[in-house]
Motif scaffolding. Structure first.
Motif, PDB file in Angstrom:
ATOM      1  N   THR A 176     102.960 -37.259 -11.085  1.00  0.00           N
ATOM      2  CA  THR A 176     101.704 -36.814 -11.687  1.00  0.00           C
ATOM      3  C   THR A 176     100.495 -37.496 -11.057  1.00  0.00           C
ATOM      4  OG1 THR A 176     101.877 -38.565 -13.351  1.00  0.00           O
ATOM      5  CG2 THR A 176     102.799 -36.413 -13.927  1.00  0.00           C
ATOM      6  N   ARG A 177      99.313 -36.905 -11.335  1.00  0.00           N
ATOM      7  CA  ARG A 177      98.053 -37.607 -11.103  1.00  0.00           C
ATOM      8  C   ARG A 177      97.604 -38.185 -12.440  1.00  0.00           C
ATOM      9  NH1 ARG A 177      94.040 -33.976 -13.005  1.00  0.00           N
ATOM     10  NH2 ARG A 177      94.846 -31.855 -13.161  1.00  0.00           N
ATOM     11  N   THR A 207      99.003 -33.728 -14.834  1.00  0.00           N
ATOM     12  CA  THR A 207      98.581 -35.079 -15.235  1.00  0.00           C
ATOM     13  C   THR A 207      99.721 -35.821 -15.932  1.00  0.00           C
ATOM     14  OG1 THR A 207      97.802 -34.410 -17.435  1.00  0.00           O
ATOM     15  CG2 THR A 207      96.218 -34.262 -15.616  1.00  0.00           C
ATOM     16  N   ASP A 208      99.530 -37.146 -16.004  1.00  0.00           N
ATOM     17  CA  ASP A 208     100.479 -37.982 -16.745  1.00  0.00           C
ATOM     18  C   ASP A 208     100.509 -37.601 -18.225  1.00  0.00           C
ATOM     19  OD1 ASP A 208      97.869 -38.951 -16.990  1.00  0.00           O
ATOM     20  OD2 ASP A 208      98.339 -40.982 -16.321  1.00  0.00           O
ATOM     21  N   PHE A 209      99.336 -37.327 -18.802  1.00  0.00           N
ATOM     22  CA  PHE A 209      99.292 -36.919 -20.211  1.00  0.00           C
ATOM     23  C   PHE A 209     100.166 -35.692 -20.454  1.00  0.00           C
ATOM     24  CE2 PHE A 209      95.075 -39.027 -19.846  1.00  0.00           C
ATOM     25  CZ  PHE A 209      95.203 -39.945 -20.882  1.00  0.00           C
ATOM     26  N   HIS A 210     100.068 -34.721 -19.567  1.00  0.00           N
ATOM     27  CA  HIS A 210     100.797 -33.460 -19.731  1.00  0.00           C
ATOM     28  C   HIS A 210     102.298 -33.690 -19.628  1.00  0.00           C
ATOM     29  CE1 HIS A 210     102.149 -29.318 -18.703  1.00  0.00           C
ATOM     30  NE2 HIS A 210     101.154 -28.980 -19.502  1.00  0.00           N
ATOM     31  N   ALA A 211     102.703 -34.482 -18.641  1.00  0.00           N
ATOM     32  CA  ALA A 211     104.134 -34.747 -18.465  1.00  0.00           C
ATOM     33  C   ALA A 211     104.728 -35.409 -19.708  1.00  0.00           C
ATOM     34  CB  ALA A 211     104.354 -35.644 -17.242  1.00  0.00           C
ATOM     35  N   ILE A 212     104.000 -36.397 -20.248  1.00  0.00           N
ATOM     36  CA  ILE A 212     104.497 -37.107 -21.425  1.00  0.00           C
ATOM     37  C   ILE A 212     104.554 -36.172 -22.630  1.00  0.00           C
ATOM     38  CG2 ILE A 212     103.900 -38.918 -23.088  1.00  0.00           C
ATOM     39  CD1 ILE A 212     105.150 -39.976 -20.489  1.00  0.00           C
ATOM     40  N   GLU A 272     105.157 -33.151 -22.639  1.00  0.00           N
ATOM     41  CA  GLU A 272     106.272 -32.217 -22.461  1.00  0.00           C
ATOM     42  C   GLU A 272     107.630 -32.921 -22.536  1.00  0.00           C
ATOM     43  OE1 GLU A 272     105.989 -28.660 -21.606  1.00  0.00           O
ATOM     44  OE2 GLU A 272     104.047 -29.085 -22.532  1.00  0.00           O
ATOM     45  N   GLY A 273     107.623 -34.240 -22.736  1.00  0.00           N
ATOM     46  CA  GLY A 273     108.883 -34.961 -22.894  1.00  0.00           C
ATOM     47  C   GLY A 273     109.460 -35.548 -21.620  1.00  0.00           C
ATOM     48  N   TYR A 274     108.643 -35.571 -20.553  1.00  0.00           N
ATOM     49  CA  TYR A 274     109.076 -36.147 -19.277  1.00  0.00           C
ATOM     50  C   TYR A 274     108.516 -37.558 -19.116  1.00  0.00           C
ATOM     51  CZ  TYR A 274     110.325 -31.393 -17.808  1.00  0.00           C
ATOM     52  OH  TYR A 274     110.890 -30.149 -17.738  1.00  0.00           O
ATOM     53  N   ALA A 275     109.168 -38.350 -18.283  1.00  0.00           N
ATOM     54  CA  ALA A 275     108.556 -39.584 -17.799  1.00  0.00           C
ATOM     55  C   ALA A 275     107.568 -39.201 -16.696  1.00  0.00           C
ATOM     56  CB  ALA A 275     109.610 -40.539 -17.257  1.00  0.00           C
ATOM     57  N   SER A 276     106.479 -39.954 -16.581  1.00  0.00           N
ATOM     58  CA  SER A 276     105.512 -39.679 -15.513  1.00  0.00           C
ATOM     59  C   SER A 276     105.518 -40.811 -14.500  1.00  0.00           C
ATOM     60  CB  SER A 276     104.102 -39.489 -16.085  1.00  0.00           C
ATOM     61  OG  SER A 276     103.574 -40.717 -16.527  1.00  0.00           O
ATOM     62  N   VAL A 277     105.421 -40.436 -13.236  1.00  0.00           N
ATOM     63  CA  VAL A 277     105.315 -41.409 -12.140  1.00  0.00           C
ATOM     64  C   VAL A 277     104.072 -41.061 -11.338  1.00  0.00           C
ATOM     65  CG1 VAL A 277     106.373 -42.346 -10.058  1.00  0.00           C
ATOM     66  CG2 VAL A 277     107.816 -41.695 -12.006  1.00  0.00           C
ATOM     67  N   THR A 278     103.095 -41.968 -11.349  1.00  0.00           N
ATOM     68  CA  THR A 278     101.842 -41.728 -10.624  1.00  0.00           C
ATOM     69  C   THR A 278     101.675 -42.760  -9.519  1.00  0.00           C
ATOM     70  OG1 THR A 278     100.808 -40.958 -12.675  1.00  0.00           O
ATOM     71  CG2 THR A 278      99.341 -41.471 -10.839  1.00  0.00           C
ATOM     72  N   PRO A 279     101.581 -42.311  -8.267  1.00  0.00           N
ATOM     73  CA  PRO A 279     101.273 -43.265  -7.195  1.00  0.00           C
ATOM     74  C   PRO A 279      99.802 -43.640  -7.242  1.00  0.00           C
ATOM     75  CG  PRO A 279     101.464 -41.048  -6.290  1.00  0.00           C
ATOM     76  CD  PRO A 279     101.721 -40.935  -7.770  1.00  0.00           C
ATOM     77  N   LEU A 280      99.506 -44.941  -7.211  1.00  0.00           N
ATOM     78  CA  LEU A 280      98.118 -45.416  -7.306  1.00  0.00           C
ATOM     79  C   LEU A 280      97.654 -46.019  -5.990  1.00  0.00           C
ATOM     80  CD1 LEU A 280      98.162 -47.295 -10.755  1.00  0.00           C
ATOM     81  CD2 LEU A 280      97.602 -44.901 -10.309  1.00  0.00           C
ATOM     82  N   GLN A 281      96.319 -46.081  -5.826  1.00  0.00           N
ATOM     83  CA  GLN A 281      95.715 -46.843  -4.744  1.00  0.00           C
ATOM     84  C   GLN A 281      94.561 -47.641  -5.347  1.00  0.00           C
ATOM     85  OE1 GLN A 281      94.230 -44.051  -1.852  1.00  0.00           O
ATOM     86  NE2 GLN A 281      93.005 -42.945  -3.341  1.00  0.00           N
ATOM     87  N   VAL A 282      94.000 -48.572  -4.578  1.00  0.00           N
ATOM     88  CA  VAL A 282      92.982 -49.428  -5.175  1.00  0.00           C
ATOM     89  C   VAL A 282      91.603 -49.259  -4.538  1.00  0.00           C
ATOM     90  CG1 VAL A 282      94.585 -51.186  -5.982  1.00  0.00           C
ATOM     91  CG2 VAL A 282      93.622 -51.352  -3.693  1.00  0.00           C
ATOM     92  N   ASP A 283      91.447 -48.335  -3.610  1.00  0.00           N
ATOM     93  CA  ASP A 283      90.146 -48.112  -2.967  1.00  0.00           C
ATOM     94  C   ASP A 283      89.254 -47.300  -3.898  1.00  0.00           C
ATOM     95  OD1 ASP A 283      87.985 -47.479  -1.441  1.00  0.00           O
ATOM     96  OD2 ASP A 283      89.119 -46.675   0.256  1.00  0.00           O
ATOM     97  N   LEU A 284      88.176 -47.929  -4.411  1.00  0.00           N
ATOM     98  CA  LEU A 284      87.302 -47.248  -5.376  1.00  0.00           C
ATOM     99  C   LEU A 284      86.169 -46.476  -4.707  1.00  0.00           C
ATOM    100  CD1 LEU A 284      86.964 -50.057  -8.085  1.00  0.00           C
ATOM    101  CD2 LEU A 284      88.395 -48.023  -8.175  1.00  0.00           C
ATOM    102  N   THR A 285      86.122 -46.472  -3.385  1.00  0.00           N
ATOM    103  CA  THR A 285      85.040 -45.784  -2.683  1.00  0.00           C
ATOM    104  C   THR A 285      84.939 -44.326  -3.098  1.00  0.00           C
ATOM    105  OG1 THR A 285      85.548 -47.153  -0.767  1.00  0.00           O
ATOM    106  CG2 THR A 285      84.084 -45.261  -0.404  1.00  0.00           C
TER     107      THR A 285
END
Ligand code: MN
Length: 245
Positions: A174-175, A212-217, A219-232
């Motif tokens: 998810t995002r 989205t993560d909200f939507h996956a949860i 619907e009863g799924y686990a969510s996995v979101t890859p993150l990054q830390v660049d706030l630009t």
């Protein structure tokens, strides 16, 4: 494999204990976690006092600091090796959408990621620790079977519904969704009549749509979101250059 485990609920939290127990089946595990609950600490580092590290058992340490302090101290002075993986959690309560900016759970994983180590933050959606062993089993399965294909270093934010392992519908990549702004502070007075303010609850999902993560949860799924830390804000770069250069 050697895994560093931290969290923001404190080193005695059932979520951390279950996660460490589960991952011990496949790795040498060391716990370095806050001595008390520091949920909401975000990426704070303690710069105004030294930090104490105490040993609570074999490969279990607690620190009088933040989640980021714990991982920072572990990686830069406490451990005499570089872990293969940093894992944070399992947090009591979801960390979805904008929660990730405030979360100490995500921050502990982010600290590992900033040092170039693959890192994962695990959170259980509902508070109360129901089915925590099932959530730990899910985390073990993910670490054991699912992460070898990802380019390193990576930073994953994982949310797990509170349910029996067999009742989990599956996993959605998810995002992050987005929340409405937080509820207002709650005003009160202390026993001496001085005004005090409790930070109010977080806002409900504003972008909880498909993907989205909200939507996956929901619907009863686990969510996995890859993150990054660049706030630009990349799209605004050109606009600002035209104005100011
Ligand atoms: Mn927490």
């Amino acid at each position: 494999m050697r895994i560093l485990i931290s969290n923001d609920d404190g080193y005695l939290a059932p979520g951390l204990v279950a996660l460490a127990d589960a991952l011990s089946a496949i790795a040498d595990v060391v716990v370095v976690a806050p001595e008390r609950n520091r949920s909401g600490a975000s990426n704070a580092l303690t710069l105004d006092k030294p930090l104490s590290v105490s040993k609570a058992g074999h490969n279990i340490y607690f620190v009088d600091g933040t989640p980021s302090d714990c991982v920072h101290v572990a990686l830069t002075g406490l451990l005499d090796y570089r872990p293969d993986l940093v894992v944070s959690g399992i947090n009591q309560g979801q960390n979805m959408g904008d929660d990730t900016l405030y979360s100490g759970t995500v921050a502990a994983a982010t600290e590992g990621f900033l040092f170039g180590i693959p890192s994962i933050a695990f959170s259980q959606v509902d508070k109360g620790w129901d089915h925590i062993d099932d959530a730990a089993r899910f985390a073990l399965n993910l670490v054991k079977h699912k992460i070898s294909v990802i380019e390193t270093p990576f930073l994953l934010n994982v949310n797990i519904p509170n349910c029996h392992y067999g009742d989990l519908k599956g996993v959605k990549v998810t995002r992050l969704g987005k929340r409405h702004q937080s509820e207002p502070v709650i005003k009160s007075t202390d026993p001496r009549g001085h005004p005090i303010y409790w930070i109010g609850p977080c806002g409900q999902a504003r972008d909880g749509g498909e993907g989205t993560d909200f939507h996956a949860i929901a619907e009863g799924y686990a969510s996995v979101t890859p993150l990054q830390v660049d706030l630009t804000h990349t799209q605004q770069l050109e606009t600002l250059k035209k104005v100011w250069q």
